[in-house]
Design a protein around this motif. Structure first.
Motif, PDB file in Angstrom:
ATOM      1  N   VAL A 139       9.037  -1.490  24.593  1.00  0.00           N
ATOM      2  CA  VAL A 139       8.378  -1.785  24.974  1.00  0.00           C
ATOM      3  C   VAL A 139       6.325  -0.593  23.823  1.00  0.00           C
ATOM      4  O   VAL A 139       6.562  -0.140  25.008  1.00  0.00           O
ATOM      5  N   MET A 140       5.910  -1.035  23.022  1.00  0.00           N
ATOM      6  CA  MET A 140       5.183  -0.177  22.472  1.00  0.00           C
ATOM      7  C   MET A 140       3.395  -0.955  22.944  1.00  0.00           C
ATOM      8  O   MET A 140       2.717   0.671  22.760  1.00  0.00           O
ATOM      9  N   VAL A 148       0.679  -0.670  33.696  1.00  0.00           N
ATOM     10  CA  VAL A 148       2.058  -0.214  33.963  1.00  0.00           C
ATOM     11  C   VAL A 148       2.202   0.818  35.073  1.00  0.00           C
ATOM     12  O   VAL A 148       0.858   1.389  36.034  1.00  0.00           O
ATOM     13  N   LEU A 149       3.230   0.636  35.916  1.00  0.00           N
ATOM     14  CA  LEU A 149       3.643   0.992  37.193  1.00  0.00           C
ATOM     15  C   LEU A 149       4.220   2.162  36.853  1.00  0.00           C
ATOM     16  O   LEU A 149       4.776   3.255  38.257  1.00  0.00           O
ATOM     17  N   ALA A 150       4.982   2.554  36.858  1.00  0.00           N
ATOM     18  CA  ALA A 150       5.881   3.808  35.886  1.00  0.00           C
ATOM     19  C   ALA A 150       6.669   4.065  34.844  1.00  0.00           C
ATOM     20  O   ALA A 150       6.594   3.395  33.662  1.00  0.00           O
ATOM     21  N   LYS A 156       6.529   5.138  28.028  1.00  0.00           N
ATOM     22  CA  LYS A 156       5.838   5.593  28.812  1.00  0.00           C
ATOM     23  C   LYS A 156       5.502   3.985  29.558  1.00  0.00           C
ATOM     24  O   LYS A 156       4.967   3.917  30.894  1.00  0.00           O
ATOM     25  N   ASN A 157       6.034   2.950  29.418  1.00  0.00           N
ATOM     26  CA  ASN A 157       5.633   1.618  29.853  1.00  0.00           C
ATOM     27  C   ASN A 157       7.183   1.260  30.549  1.00  0.00           C
ATOM     28  O   ASN A 157       7.948   0.472  30.217  1.00  0.00           O
ATOM     29  N   ILE A 166       4.878 -11.526  37.847  1.00  0.00           N
ATOM     30  CA  ILE A 166       6.680 -10.910  37.261  1.00  0.00           C
ATOM     31  C   ILE A 166       6.367  -9.240  37.086  1.00  0.00           C
ATOM     32  O   ILE A 166       5.451  -8.980  37.101  1.00  0.00           O
ATOM     33  N   TRP A 167       7.299  -8.777  37.272  1.00  0.00           N
ATOM     34  CA  TRP A 167       7.751  -7.301  37.191  1.00  0.00           C
ATOM     35  C   TRP A 167       8.635  -6.714  36.817  1.00  0.00           C
ATOM     36  O   TRP A 167       9.531  -8.278  36.818  1.00  0.00           O
ATOM     37  N   THR A 168       8.861  -5.585  35.836  1.00  0.00           N
ATOM     38  CA  THR A 168       9.316  -5.664  34.883  1.00  0.00           C
ATOM     39  C   THR A 168      10.200  -4.222  34.886  1.00  0.00           C
ATOM     40  O   THR A 168       9.146  -3.109  35.081  1.00  0.00           O
ATOM     41  N   LEU A 169      11.179  -3.744  34.448  1.00  0.00           N
ATOM     42  CA  LEU A 169      11.965  -2.179  34.435  1.00  0.00           C
ATOM     43  C   LEU A 169      12.682  -2.133  33.510  1.00  0.00           C
ATOM     44  O   LEU A 169      13.303  -2.881  32.410  1.00  0.00           O
TER      45      LEU A 169
END
Length: 226
Positions: A139-140, A148-150, A156-157, A166-169
């Protein structure tokens, strides 16, 4: 609680008997948290009737790129937007992380810095998070409202959140290290540079935070929302 698994890829045929397909890996990862699962193999054209078919949603990884021309990607993006509009909880992993971002207005590209394979460390509020990864796409550009959580210097994303639903990894908490070792030989050789694969293979013995992430995913999907 019923979780709909939107399956966007299949594990290599020669590994399914020992490791299971991608949907089974998530069933195993989230076992013991009281979920009922229903798989929809969207890459094979099998879709749910709509967001109301499950209480929460999970989108798997895939060997495909979200920007590729596949007839199942536009309806999947429409479904993602419908799930978001109804404020149902949704989790996306790797391809799932990317397709949610794309569906909501972000951009995904093949990263010029190359591949992340095997055990990778991410910084989450000063704490180290180690998970297995397998990706070149990233994801740019973030969709509006994404947080951004981590992440790390390479990606970076790495973990994104959208509101409270929504939470994505980007990495793969469902990938056990033995599976990654087999994936290196069945899907990696000839695609990913050998030096990256060899370094990844040599570091697969390191500890992972997969169980911590599984517990978080379960809590996120089940928590009460106003």
């Amino acid at each position: 609680m019923k979780i709909g698994i939107l399956q966007t890829g299949h594990a290599p045929d020669q590994l399914i008997d020992t490791a299971g397909d991608y949907d089974q890996m998530f069933r195993t990862l989230l076992d013991g948290h009281g979920f009922e699962f229903k798989t929809y193999a969207v890459l094979d054209g099998i879709f749910p009737s709509g967001p109301e078919a499950a209480d929460g949603w999970l989108i798997t990884g895939s060997k495909f790129g979200v920007y590729e021309d596949h007839d199942w990607i536009p309806p999947l993006e429409n479904l993602i937007r419908d799930i978001n509009a109804q404020a149902l909880p949704m989790v996306g992993i790797c391809f799932g992380h990317q397709i949610i971002a794309q569906a909501l207005g972000g951009t995904v590209e093949k990263y010029s810095g190359g591949w992340a394979v095997g055990r990778v460390k991410y910084d989450q509020d000063g704490q180290e998070l180690a998970l297995n990864a397998w990706h070149q796409d990233q994801v740019m550009t973030l969709p509006e409202g994404a947080r951004v959580l981590a992440g790390n210097e390479f990606c970076k994303n790495g973990v994104l959140a959208y509101g409270d639903t929504i939470w994505t990894l980007q990495p793969h908490p469902e990938f056990a290290s033995p599976f990654v070792a087999d994936l290196i030989e069945t899907r990696g050789r000839g695609v990913v540079p050998d030096d990256i694969l060899d370094r990844a293979r040599d570091d697969l013995h390191g500890p992972l935070n997969s169980h911590t992430i599984a517990a978080f995913m379960a809590e996120f999907l089940k928590k009460e929302r106003i």
